[in-house]
Design a protein around this motif. Structure first.
Motif, PDB file in Angstrom:
ATOM      1  N   PRO A  88       1.034  -1.276   0.085  1.00  0.00           N
ATOM      2  CA  PRO A  88      -0.197  -0.067  -0.009  1.00  0.00           C
ATOM      3  C   PRO A  88       0.932   1.238  -0.168  1.00  0.00           C
ATOM      4  O   PRO A  88       2.180   1.259   0.220  1.00  0.00           O
ATOM      5  CB  PRO A  88      -0.739  -0.095   1.233  1.00  0.00           C
ATOM      6  CG  PRO A  88       0.077  -1.207   2.253  1.00  0.00           C
ATOM      7  CD  PRO A  88       0.786  -2.041   1.404  1.00  0.00           C
ATOM      8  N   ASP A  89       0.138   2.496  -0.292  1.00  0.00           N
ATOM      9  CA  ASP A  89       1.229   3.580  -0.194  1.00  0.00           C
ATOM     10  C   ASP A  89       2.264   3.914  -1.165  1.00  0.00           C
ATOM     11  O   ASP A  89       2.982   4.291  -0.896  1.00  0.00           O
ATOM     12  CB  ASP A  89       1.231   4.017   1.315  1.00  0.00           C
ATOM     13  CG  ASP A  89       0.029   4.234   2.188  1.00  0.00           C
ATOM     14  OD1 ASP A  89      -1.043   4.697   1.847  1.00  0.00           O
ATOM     15  OD2 ASP A  89       0.142   3.621   3.299  1.00  0.00           O
ATOM     16  N   CYS A  90       1.857   2.982  -2.080  1.00  0.00           N
ATOM     17  CA  CYS A  90       3.226   3.314  -3.282  1.00  0.00           C
ATOM     18  C   CYS A  90       4.507   2.656  -2.698  1.00  0.00           C
ATOM     19  O   CYS A  90       5.467   3.258  -2.823  1.00  0.00           O
ATOM     20  CB  CYS A  90       3.125   4.484  -3.747  1.00  0.00           C
ATOM     21  SG  CYS A  90       1.890   5.237  -4.723  1.00  0.00           S
ATOM     22  N   GLY A  91       4.320   1.634  -1.850  1.00  0.00           N
ATOM     23  CA  GLY A  91       5.635   0.973  -1.304  1.00  0.00           C
ATOM     24  C   GLY A  91       6.251   0.078  -2.024  1.00  0.00           C
ATOM     25  O   GLY A  91       7.341  -0.518  -1.629  1.00  0.00           O
ATOM     26  N   GLY A  92       5.700  -0.256  -3.106  1.00  0.00           N
ATOM     27  CA  GLY A  92       6.611  -1.093  -4.189  1.00  0.00           C
ATOM     28  C   GLY A  92       5.887  -2.409  -4.590  1.00  0.00           C
ATOM     29  O   GLY A  92       4.901  -2.654  -3.540  1.00  0.00           O
ATOM     30  N   GLU A  94       9.556   0.583 -12.532  1.00  0.00           N
ATOM     31  CA  GLU A  94       8.103   0.317 -12.160  1.00  0.00           C
ATOM     32  C   GLU A  94       7.760   1.740 -11.674  1.00  0.00           C
ATOM     33  O   GLU A  94       8.457   2.609 -11.031  1.00  0.00           O
ATOM     34  CB  GLU A  94       8.287  -0.718 -10.854  1.00  0.00           C
ATOM     35  CG  GLU A  94       6.930  -0.731 -10.071  1.00  0.00           C
ATOM     36  CD  GLU A  94       7.095  -1.866  -8.963  1.00  0.00           C
ATOM     37  OE1 GLU A  94       7.207  -1.412  -7.845  1.00  0.00           O
ATOM     38  OE2 GLU A  94       7.021  -3.216  -9.324  1.00  0.00           O
ATOM     39  N   HIS A  95       6.269   1.900 -11.689  1.00  0.00           N
ATOM     40  CA  HIS A  95       5.618   3.174 -11.303  1.00  0.00           C
ATOM     41  C   HIS A  95       4.444   2.827 -10.368  1.00  0.00           C
ATOM     42  O   HIS A  95       4.004   1.849 -10.671  1.00  0.00           O
ATOM     43  CB  HIS A  95       5.147   3.980 -12.503  1.00  0.00           C
ATOM     44  CG  HIS A  95       6.490   4.523 -13.214  1.00  0.00           C
ATOM     45  ND1 HIS A  95       7.154   5.668 -13.064  1.00  0.00           N
ATOM     46  CD2 HIS A  95       7.150   3.954 -14.477  1.00  0.00           C
ATOM     47  CE1 HIS A  95       8.032   5.858 -14.157  1.00  0.00           C
ATOM     48  NE2 HIS A  95       8.098   4.724 -14.852  1.00  0.00           N
ATOM     49  N   CYS A  96       4.025   3.514  -9.530  1.00  0.00           N
ATOM     50  CA  CYS A  96       3.052   3.449  -8.918  1.00  0.00           C
ATOM     51  C   CYS A  96       1.846   3.928  -9.446  1.00  0.00           C
ATOM     52  O   CYS A  96       2.100   5.072 -10.203  1.00  0.00           O
ATOM     53  CB  CYS A  96       3.161   4.048  -7.264  1.00  0.00           C
ATOM     54  SG  CYS A  96       1.600   4.182  -6.484  1.00  0.00           S
TER      55      CYS A  96
END
Length: 186
Positions: free
Chosen positions: A32-36, A80-82
């Motif tokens: 979550p929260d653009c953590g990977g 990689e991109h969120c």
């Protein structure tokens, strides 16, 4: 991949701007929260490309937490991109394009430009590297003598997963494209 594709393979686009004018080839779930990203990469066809572009619009704000656990990659070797990299003031919708007699089904993005939503000219259609899809393009083919191509515009109401949007059952508006490329309200 052939030797002639090598240069394209190594070129990665910068994820800037509203429309992402290139095809995203992979998506996956993750932290979550653009953590990977942590899940396996999945091939991104038209629907995941719609979700990725939806995540850049003001209409996604109700689903921000779901989208902040989703990741995309343009192609092999690119970063990689969120999904959540900034939202833009874009009046965004999902479009279903169907012509059964041609065996054609596709999903693209639509931006409402203002005016009367029942008029085809009030909409901008885009997907992948085409920011101005028009009747007769491969992504919006003309109908046949026996069946019009149906262009159904839907409001996205949620996110099933990183590659699949939920939407209203009834389209906001439907247009029909005949064999000559003429567009009428359906």
């Amino acid at each position: 991949m052939g030797w002639s594709d090598w240069g394209d393979w190594m070129d990665c686009h910068v994820s800037a701007g509203v429309y992402l004018p290139f095809r995203i080839r992979y998506f996956r779930p993750g932290l979550p929260d653009c953590g990977g990203g942590t899940g396996s990469w999945n091939n991104a066809d038209c629907l995941p490309n719609v979700v990725i572009r939806y995540a850049r619009t003001r209409k996604c704000l109700d689903h921000l937490q779901d989208l902040a656990g989703c990741y995309w990659m343009e192609k092999d070797g690119c970063p990689e991109h969120c999904y959540i990299e900034g939202t833009f003031d874009l009046d965004f919708y999902m479009v279903s394009l169907i012509n059964n007699s041609q065996g054609f089904g596709h999903a693209v993005c639509a931006e409402f430009l203002g005016g009367n939503s029942d008029e085809f000219s009030s909409w901008k259609f885009y997907q992948f590297d085409n920011l101005d899809i028009r009747p007769g393009d491969w992504q919006m083919p003309r109908g046949t003598e026996t069946e019009a191509t149906k262009v159904k515009i839907y409001e996205i109401t949620g996110i099933f997963n990183c590659g699949l949007p939920d939407h209203d059952i009834v389209p906001l508006v439907t247009f029909l494209i005949d064999a000559k490329g003429n567009v009428t309200k359906g």
